[in-house]
Each structure stands twice: as C-alpha cells, then as structure tokens.
Design a protein around this motif. Structure first.
Motif, PDB file in Angstrom:
ATOM      1  N   PHE A  52       0.825  -1.184  -0.051  1.00  0.00           N
ATOM      2  CA  PHE A  52      -0.221  -0.013   0.091  1.00  0.00           C
ATOM      3  C   PHE A  52       0.968   1.388  -0.198  1.00  0.00           C
ATOM      4  O   PHE A  52       1.041   2.090   1.054  1.00  0.00           O
ATOM      5  CB  PHE A  52      -0.969   0.107   1.174  1.00  0.00           C
ATOM      6  N   PRO A  53       1.490   1.680  -1.116  1.00  0.00           N
ATOM      7  CA  PRO A  53       2.302   2.773  -0.971  1.00  0.00           C
ATOM      8  C   PRO A  53       1.953   4.090  -0.865  1.00  0.00           C
ATOM      9  O   PRO A  53       2.522   4.975  -0.653  1.00  0.00           O
ATOM     10  CB  PRO A  53       3.278   2.566  -2.768  1.00  0.00           C
ATOM     11  N   GLN A  54       0.711   4.026  -1.022  1.00  0.00           N
ATOM     12  CA  GLN A  54      -0.127   5.181  -0.942  1.00  0.00           C
ATOM     13  C   GLN A  54      -0.196   5.678   0.603  1.00  0.00           C
ATOM     14  O   GLN A  54      -0.496   7.044   0.863  1.00  0.00           O
ATOM     15  CB  GLN A  54      -1.534   5.031  -1.391  1.00  0.00           C
ATOM     16  N   ILE A  55       0.199   4.888   1.598  1.00  0.00           N
ATOM     17  CA  ILE A  55       0.079   5.182   2.948  1.00  0.00           C
ATOM     18  C   ILE A  55       1.615   5.958   3.237  1.00  0.00           C
ATOM     19  O   ILE A  55       2.496   5.136   3.270  1.00  0.00           O
ATOM     20  CB  ILE A  55      -0.174   3.844   3.927  1.00  0.00           C
ATOM     21  N   LYS A  56       1.470   7.104   3.620  1.00  0.00           N
ATOM     22  CA  LYS A  56       2.758   7.782   3.621  1.00  0.00           C
ATOM     23  C   LYS A  56       2.837   8.388   5.175  1.00  0.00           C
ATOM     24  O   LYS A  56       3.948   8.654   5.505  1.00  0.00           O
ATOM     25  CB  LYS A  56       2.548   9.248   3.069  1.00  0.00           C
ATOM     26  N   ALA A  57       1.744   8.149   6.098  1.00  0.00           N
ATOM     27  CA  ALA A  57       1.719   8.474   7.400  1.00  0.00           C
ATOM     28  C   ALA A  57       1.270   7.183   8.205  1.00  0.00           C
ATOM     29  O   ALA A  57       0.051   7.344   8.748  1.00  0.00           O
ATOM     30  CB  ALA A  57       1.316   9.682   7.806  1.00  0.00           C
ATOM     31  N   PRO A  58       1.828   6.103   8.165  1.00  0.00           N
ATOM     32  CA  PRO A  58       1.358   4.821   8.941  1.00  0.00           C
ATOM     33  C   PRO A  58       0.688   4.909  10.388  1.00  0.00           C
ATOM     34  O   PRO A  58       1.562   5.688  11.114  1.00  0.00           O
ATOM     35  CB  PRO A  58       2.459   3.749   8.689  1.00  0.00           C
ATOM     36  N   GLU A  59      -0.024   4.207  10.748  1.00  0.00           N
ATOM     37  CA  GLU A  59      -0.646   4.156  12.052  1.00  0.00           C
ATOM     38  C   GLU A  59      -1.057   2.759  12.573  1.00  0.00           C
ATOM     39  O   GLU A  59      -1.229   1.893  11.856  1.00  0.00           O
ATOM     40  CB  GLU A  59      -1.983   4.993  12.006  1.00  0.00           C
ATOM     41  N   ILE A  60      -0.805   2.718  13.798  1.00  0.00           N
ATOM     42  CA  ILE A  60      -1.217   1.407  14.727  1.00  0.00           C
ATOM     43  C   ILE A  60      -2.330   2.013  15.524  1.00  0.00           C
ATOM     44  O   ILE A  60      -2.217   2.922  16.228  1.00  0.00           O
ATOM     45  CB  ILE A  60       0.095   0.903  15.366  1.00  0.00           C
ATOM     46  N   VAL A  61      -3.228   1.069  15.602  1.00  0.00           N
ATOM     47  CA  VAL A  61      -4.612   1.189  16.452  1.00  0.00           C
ATOM     48  C   VAL A  61      -4.247   0.074  17.679  1.00  0.00           C
ATOM     49  O   VAL A  61      -4.118  -0.930  17.425  1.00  0.00           O
ATOM     50  CB  VAL A  61      -5.697   0.864  15.644  1.00  0.00           C
ATOM     51  N   ALA A  62      -4.346   0.746  19.190  1.00  0.00           N
ATOM     52  CA  ALA A  62      -4.426  -0.182  19.964  1.00  0.00           C
ATOM     53  C   ALA A  62      -4.947   0.330  21.246  1.00  0.00           C
ATOM     54  O   ALA A  62      -5.467   1.345  21.234  1.00  0.00           O
ATOM     55  CB  ALA A  62      -2.734  -0.392  20.561  1.00  0.00           C
TER      56      ALA A  62
END
Length: 486
Positions: free
Chosen positions: A120-130
C-alpha cells in the motif's frame, strides 16, 4: 567528580573477581526469598544449573550466520515450532527467536510497516491502533520507525473495547494490536472480537503474548476459563511470546511468530552492495548470543508439558489464595478480572493512599511495582513467591492499618514521589524529570563506584535526586491546587 574508571593495567586474579561479583550481588533485592514480584522467572536450583550449563556450552557461538552453526539453527527452529504448536499454529506458522519482548514487538511493527510500504505505497503516514494498556514497546518501536500509535480507552474491566478501536481505524492504519494479557492488570483483551474487526477491515492483527504466551496455555489446560487468544482465532496474524519469562529460558529469549511466510518475509533485511559481502539479517540484532537459544531449547526439553503444567498449577493455586485474601480485605479492590498470575490492586477511591501502603511494604523488605491511571500495586506471582504469600498478606494488612491511622503520610517519602508522579497533570514535566534521572544515572562525571566496605542492604538506598524531584513534584502539585481555585 569520581575517579576515572579504566581497564586495569594488569589482569586481576579470577577468584578475586568472582568474590567481588558475589559482594555486588548483596546490593540486589533478595528475590530468592520471594520478596520481588517481577523480573525474575525461576523454577529451582536444578533448572538454574541446567540453564547455566546450556548457556555456557554455547557461550562463544555467534548466531550472526545461521548456516555457520547448524546446532543453533536446529535449536532455534525447534523452539519456534514448539512455541507455534503450543499456540495452536499450523504447519504454515513460522517466525524467529529474538532477544526479548521489546525486540519481538519492534520487529512486528517493522514488518507490518515494510509490508504496508510494498502493498500500500499510498500510505505515507502509517498508524497503529491499540488500547491504552498496550505495552510501551509498541510506542517505542513506532517512535523509532516514524509511525503514529492511536490508543483507545479501555472499559471499566480494564479490557480493550473493539468498538473504540474501530473508531480509530483510518486509511493509514497498518496494524491493530492487543494484549493477552495486558501487563498492568493481567486482563485478557477480547481477542476474538478484535480479530473479527481486523478481518473486516483487512488489517493485520498482532497479539502481544509476551508475558502470557508460556503461561496462558497451561492455565487453560488446568480448566480455567481462558477465551481463545492465539492462532485458533482467525484474523490473528502474529504473536510475540517471551521464552525467558514463563518459558523459563535464560535472558534474553523471545519468540515472534507469524501465521505464514507471507508476513515474516517482510522482516528480513538484506544489503547486497556492501564491500564486506552480502549482508542478510532475519532479526534486529546482527550478532546473536547462542547461549540464550541453547538455554531456551534446553528448558523446554527438560520441563516438558508435564513440568510446565505442574508449575502453572502451583502458581495458580497460590494466585487464587492471594486473590481470595485480597478480596477479603474491605479496603482493597482488584482491578479487572485477571486471566492468570498477574494481579493489580488498589484501595477504594484511593483511601487510604495505596502508595503510602506501598511505602510501608517496602520498609518491610518487599519490592513492589507501582502503577498509575489508576494508582495501584502490581504483582506477578512467581514460584519463589509461593512460600511467602501469607506473610505478604499479613504485612499488607499492617500497612493498611498504618495508612489509615496516619493520613498525613501522603506527603512523606516515596508515597509523595510516586503519588504526585501519577497525579500531576503536566506530563511533559514528568517526562523531563525522568529523562534527567537517566541522564544522571549514565553521567560518569558524577557517578561513584561501589566500594568493598559498603554495607549490604536489602533495597537500594534512595538516589540523591529523589529529594530534589520530590520537592519539584510537590511544587507542581501546589500549582495545580492554585489553578483549581482560580
């Protein structure tokens, strides 16, 4: 300024060195007496001797190259397979051994970031949900890898809430993470529900079993009501489990498992244009100590399922006795519904102050882990704690009695330090001062060495910065009170 420490000009006698090591040990908490409720995972002297001999037998071997030492390769792969079997993985489940839970979590976060960059190269600001109870190692990894962690509130039973996690999912989400159980309260997150959310959103889902991976399966076999938390649950894509905790291997050894090579392949790092040759690394570390692998493999072979089950039975029996005793104390409240041998407790409405109680227990030689949000005391019941459970309860009751009769004690000693640390609204200032503590700890221009004539103590003396920090936190608390009145 202390004298500069250098390598001795001439080598010292080995017996003198070993004698000094023994004296240094006298400054440590006497954990074999059951006074510590964390950090040390111990079976008995025979098992300890096995670990030491197994570790020593591969003391010099470096697992930098898995193909140079076929012995270590065999043992690592067998540890991975044994762990996968324990956590109900099929023949496709694979993984690596690591140096501990922090590395396992870091590698999981790294792997899912690399996977997202490729898929998913369009994701420039990756996030984790927890949830808010997720281990800080996730935030540490995210900080180093330039990832944002979005945390959802837990419910009144200290469990993650799938509905709240769902609200935080965005097009930038690359991973959902949960705990089995969470370290602060020993509570099992609703893994099946979160996994269903992950499947619906087509997201990877990591289950942090670092403390529970080698205990929960045996607790479940003993008949305790443990909801499925491992690879039996569709949607769980990876699990971390520390073998140096209740796997009773030597520090540091953890296992990171993935449902298939489709995930693990993103963890490998390869450099092909280095003048030193092709560099390939399956884990974060380059050089990897062979001793930890050999000791972990030996521990599993020596204990067997029967041994692990026996130890779990003893520990859970003591945990139940401790829990029943705590429930019988009117002032005490246990936080959440612990799934295994972890208990966090506080006082109702923090009356009397739980940190004053903690201070009194420490004065009697108990080493305690204080927690916040809410203020509480954390216990992990180990095998070496079993003989002293009744003594702990007796000392706890005496500490509660003291706190009730001395309400002014909230402004004294460690209770003020830890209590204010937990209640203070200016978290940035707390962080600044904690950083200052570490700066001072590693500032060799100010440090002093331990001398042979120092008297042994059961607990370390209060460091010199404690008074200064205590005064600062007291001032901040006064400022908080002032602004409330305005």
């Amino acid at each position: 300024m202390s004298d500069k420490i250098t390598i001795p000009a001439q080598g010292r006698d080995k017996d003198t060195i070993l004698d000094e090591l023994s004296k240094l040990h006298l400054k440590d908490i006497p954990w074999k007496e059951g006074r510590a409720w964390s950090m040390v995972y111990y079976v008995d002297e025979d098992h300890q001797d096995l670990l030491e001999k197994a570790y020593s037998s591969f003391f010099s071997e470096n697992y930098l190259n898995p193909f140079a030492f076929q012995s270590l390769k065999k043992m690592e792969l067998e540890v991975i397979q044994m762990t996968a079997s324990l956590l109900h993985g099929d023949e496709h489940v694979t993984g690596t051994m690591t140096s501990g839970g922090t590395e396992s979590i870091f590698l999981a976060v790294y792997t899912y970031r690399e996977r997202a960059q490729k898929l998913f190269p369009q994701i420039k600001a990756p996030e984790i949900v927890a949830s808010t109870t997720i281990h800080p190692a996730f935030e540490k990894a995210a900080h180093l890898l330039n990832i944002k962690v979005k945390k959802a509130a837990i419910d009144q039973n200290m469990r993650a809430q799938p509905a709240e996690l769902a609200k935080l999912i965005s097009p930038n989400t690359i991973l959902i993470a949960a705990s089995a159980p969470s370290y602060p309260h020993g509570v099992l997150d609703p893994i099946a529900e979160i996994a269903a959310l992950a499947l619906a959103k087509k997201l990877p889902f990591h289950v942090d079993c670092c403390i529970g991976g080698f205990m929960l399966p045996w607790v479940e076999k003993l008949g305790y009501p443990i909801a499925p938390f491992d690879f039996r649950v569709p949607g769980v894509t990876s699990i971390s489990a520390d073998a140096h905790k209740f796997g009773y291997g030597a520090k540091g050894a953890s296992v990171l498992l993935y449902r298939s090579m489709n995930y693990l392949k993103h963890q490998f790092y390869v450099v092909t244009d280095w003048p030193g040759g092709i560099y390939a690394s399956p884990t974060l570390l380059g050089s990897r100590p062979g001793g930890a692998i050999a000791a972990t493999w030996s521990a599993m072979q020596a204990l067997g399922q029967e041994g692990y089950l026996k130890i779990a039975r003893e520990i859970m029996q003591a945990t139940n006795e401790l829990k029943e005793a705590l429930e019988g104390i009117p002032e005490i409240i246990i936080l959440g519904d612990p799934a295994m041998n972890i208990i966090a407790f506080s006082t109702i409405n923090n009356q009397p102050d739980i940190f004053v109680i903690a201070d009194q227990l420490e004065q009697k030689g108990w080493m305690l882990d204080r927690q916040q949000l809410p203020n509480s005391i954390h216990l992990t019941v180990m095998r070496h704690n079993i003989p002293v459970v009744n003594q702990y309860i007796a000392d706890l009751k005496a500490a509660i009695d003291f706190a009730q009769k001395n309400p002014a004690a909230v402004a004294k000693g460690n209770a003020a330090l830890y209590g204010l640390m937990a209640r203070i609204p200016f978290r940035g200032m707390v962080e600044t001062n904690v950083r200052h503590i570490f700066e001072e700890l590693y500032d060799f221009s100010k440090s002093t060495s331990i001398t042979e004539d120092e008297k042994p103590v059961s607990l370390p003396d209060p460091p010199r910065w404690m008074g200064e920090l205590n005064r600062l936190l007291t001032t901040l608390a006064q400022l908080k009170s002032f602004w409330k009145k305005r």
